[in-house]
Design a protein around this motif. Structure first.
Motif, short mmCIF file in Angstrom:
data_model
loop_
_atom_site.label_atom_id
_atom_site.label_comp_id
_atom_site.label_asym_id
_atom_site.label_seq_id
_atom_site.Cartn_x
_atom_site.Cartn_y
_atom_site.Cartn_z
N PHE A 1 0.83 -1.20 0.00
CA PHE A 1 0.00 0.00 0.00
C PHE A 1 0.88 1.26 0.00
O PHE A 1 2.00 1.24 0.52
CB PHE A 1 -0.86 0.07 1.27
CG PHE A 1 -1.67 -1.16 1.56
CD1 PHE A 1 -1.12 -2.22 2.28
CD2 PHE A 1 -2.98 -1.26 1.14
CE1 PHE A 1 -1.86 -3.36 2.56
CE2 PHE A 1 -3.73 -2.40 1.41
CZ PHE A 1 -3.18 -3.44 2.12
N GLN B 1 -0.43 11.31 3.85
CA GLN B 1 -0.81 12.03 5.06
C GLN B 1 -0.57 13.52 4.84
O GLN B 1 0.53 14.01 4.98
CB GLN B 1 -0.02 11.54 6.28
CG GLN B 1 -0.51 12.17 7.59
CD GLN B 1 0.30 11.74 8.79
OE1 GLN B 1 1.52 11.67 8.73
NE2 GLN B 1 -0.39 11.44 9.89
N ARG C 1 -3.22 15.60 8.91
CA ARG C 1 -2.86 14.39 9.66
C ARG C 1 -3.71 13.18 9.28
O ARG C 1 -3.48 12.08 9.77
CB ARG C 1 -2.95 14.66 11.17
CG ARG C 1 -1.89 14.02 12.00
CD ARG C 1 -1.83 14.62 13.38
NE ARG C 1 -3.03 14.40 14.15
CZ ARG C 1 -3.27 15.01 15.33
NH1 ARG C 1 -2.41 15.86 15.82
NH2 ARG C 1 -4.39 14.77 15.99
N GLN C 2 -4.69 13.35 8.45
CA GLN C 2 -5.53 12.23 8.03
C GLN C 2 -4.71 11.27 7.18
O GLN C 2 -3.95 11.68 6.32
CB GLN C 2 -6.71 12.74 7.20
CG GLN C 2 -7.67 11.67 6.73
CD GLN C 2 -8.48 11.07 7.85
OE1 GLN C 2 -8.95 11.78 8.73
NE2 GLN C 2 -8.63 9.76 7.85
N MET C 3 -4.86 9.98 7.41
CA MET C 3 -4.19 8.96 6.61
C MET C 3 -5.14 8.53 5.50
O MET C 3 -6.25 8.08 5.77
CB MET C 3 -3.81 7.75 7.47
CG MET C 3 -2.75 8.05 8.50
SD MET C 3 -1.13 8.28 7.77
CE MET C 3 -0.72 6.61 7.31
N PHE D 1 4.56 -0.25 8.40
CA PHE D 1 4.80 0.98 7.67
C PHE D 1 6.28 1.31 7.58
O PHE D 1 7.07 0.96 8.45
CB PHE D 1 4.09 2.15 8.36
CG PHE D 1 2.61 2.16 8.15
CD1 PHE D 1 1.78 1.35 8.90
CD2 PHE D 1 2.04 3.00 7.20
CE1 PHE D 1 0.41 1.36 8.71
CE2 PHE D 1 0.67 3.01 7.00
CZ PHE D 1 -0.14 2.19 7.75
N GLY D 2 6.62 2.05 6.51
CA GLY D 2 7.95 2.64 6.41
C GLY D 2 7.99 3.97 7.16
O GLY D 2 7.00 4.39 7.77
N THR D 3 9.13 4.63 7.09
CA THR D 3 9.34 5.87 7.85
C THR D 3 8.79 7.10 7.14
O THR D 3 8.76 8.17 7.72
CB THR D 3 10.82 6.08 8.14
OG1 THR D 3 11.54 6.02 6.90
CG2 THR D 3 11.36 5.01 9.08
N GLY D 4 8.39 6.96 5.90
CA GLY D 4 7.75 8.06 5.20
C GLY D 4 8.68 8.89 4.35
O GLY D 4 9.89 8.98 4.60
N PHE E 1 3.53 7.29 2.96
CA PHE E 1 4.01 6.10 3.65
C PHE E 1 3.77 4.87 2.80
O PHE E 1 2.65 4.66 2.30
CB PHE E 1 3.29 5.93 4.99
CG PHE E 1 3.63 6.97 6.01
CD1 PHE E 1 2.81 8.06 6.22
CD2 PHE E 1 4.79 6.86 6.77
CE1 PHE E 1 3.13 9.02 7.16
CE2 PHE E 1 5.11 7.81 7.72
CZ PHE E 1 4.28 8.90 7.91
N TYR F 1 0.13 5.16 1.44
CA TYR F 1 -0.77 6.05 2.13
C TYR F 1 -0.23 7.47 2.05
O TYR F 1 0.97 7.70 2.08
CB TYR F 1 -0.91 5.66 3.61
CG TYR F 1 -1.88 4.55 3.88
CD1 TYR F 1 -1.48 3.22 3.82
CD2 TYR F 1 -3.21 4.82 4.20
CE1 TYR F 1 -2.37 2.19 4.07
CE2 TYR F 1 -4.11 3.80 4.45
CZ TYR F 1 -3.68 2.48 4.38
OH TYR F 1 -4.58 1.47 4.63
N LEU G 1 -5.59 6.27 1.92
CA LEU G 1 -5.04 5.25 1.04
C LEU G 1 -4.96 5.79 -0.38
O LEU G 1 -5.94 6.29 -0.92
CB LEU G 1 -5.90 3.99 1.08
CG LEU G 1 -5.44 2.85 0.18
CD1 LEU G 1 -4.11 2.29 0.68
CD2 LEU G 1 -6.48 1.75 0.09
#
Lengths: 117, 115
Positions: free
Chosen positions: B35, B39, B43-45, B105-108, B91, B37, B47
């Protein structure tokens, strides 16, 4: 929007005090998750639940406990808050894993910013 | 350990240009989901796109597409015709196998789109 609500949205607490964050969903989804988001770490899984009274630990579960007595509520508790637990906490929900697109997506709450002083 | 790595902490792109965000992951399983994502500052995540590992065809969603290289365990996101509203943290995430409920998750990557 997915029916997921986190409360409170912001909280400041003192070191050593207990804190409970609440995640409430209206989707009747089976799976619920608690993550924390910190700069340089992305989202890290704290605990998750795959049903009422069924929970399991994530990668950063130390210092946290959870409870799920009803399908719609997943509580995250910091028994004795520490400054290292200052973070933004996200709850997520999803339905059954499956091949359909709606079943693979996790929906997130708006997050709770917790500051431990 | 099952991990997700995003090697680009920050990226920038000019409006209307194309940008690619990289992601690699580690799993010994053959079947899993991937996936991306988004943000935004709210702050909303959100997809953006998903990919089933058993599908060879790369997923696309309007201006967003992925380059899924299963053998290399690589899952990059391409954003075409970048818009100012694409400015956000992105992310990469994956469910390591069909037998787990975990979503990792990854670190972004922080993406800034300039006018």
């Amino acid at each position: 929007d997915a029916g997921i609500t986190q409360s409170p949205r912001h909280k400041v607490t003192e070191t050593g005090t207990p804190v409970t964050l609440r995640c409430h969903q209206t989707e009747n989804h089976r799976y619920m998750y608690w993550y924390r988001q910190d700069p340089g770490h992305g989202l890290r899984l704290i605990h998750y639940s795959y049903g009422v009274k069924d929970t399991d630990k994530g990668e950063v579960s130390d210092g946290y406990s959870v409870s799920r007595s009803k399908t719609e509520d997943f509580l995250l508790t910091l028994e004795s808050a520490t400054s290292s637990q200052t973070s933004v906490y996200f709850c997520a929900i999803r339905g059954e894993w499956g091949t359909g697109p709606l079943n693979t997506e996790a929906f997130f709450g708006q997050g709770t910013r917790l500051t431990v002083v | 350990a099952q991990t997700v790595t995003q090697s680009q902490p920050e990226m920038s792109v000019q409006e209307a240009e194309t940008v690619t965000l990289s992601c690699t992951y580690d799993t010994s399983e053959n079947n899993y989901y991937l996936f991306w994502y988004k943000q935004p500052p709210s702050r909303q995540m959100i997809l953006v796109i998903r990919q089933e590992a058993y599908k060879q065809q790369n997923a696309t969603e309007n201006r967003f597409s992925v380059n899924f290289q299963k053998a290399a365990k690589s899952f990059s996101l391409k954003i075409s015709d970048s818009q100012l509203g694409d400015t956000a943290m992105y992310f990469c995430a994956f469910r390591p196998s069909y037998n787990t409920d975990k979503l990792i998750f990854g670190t972004g990557t922080r993406l800034q789109v300039f006018p």
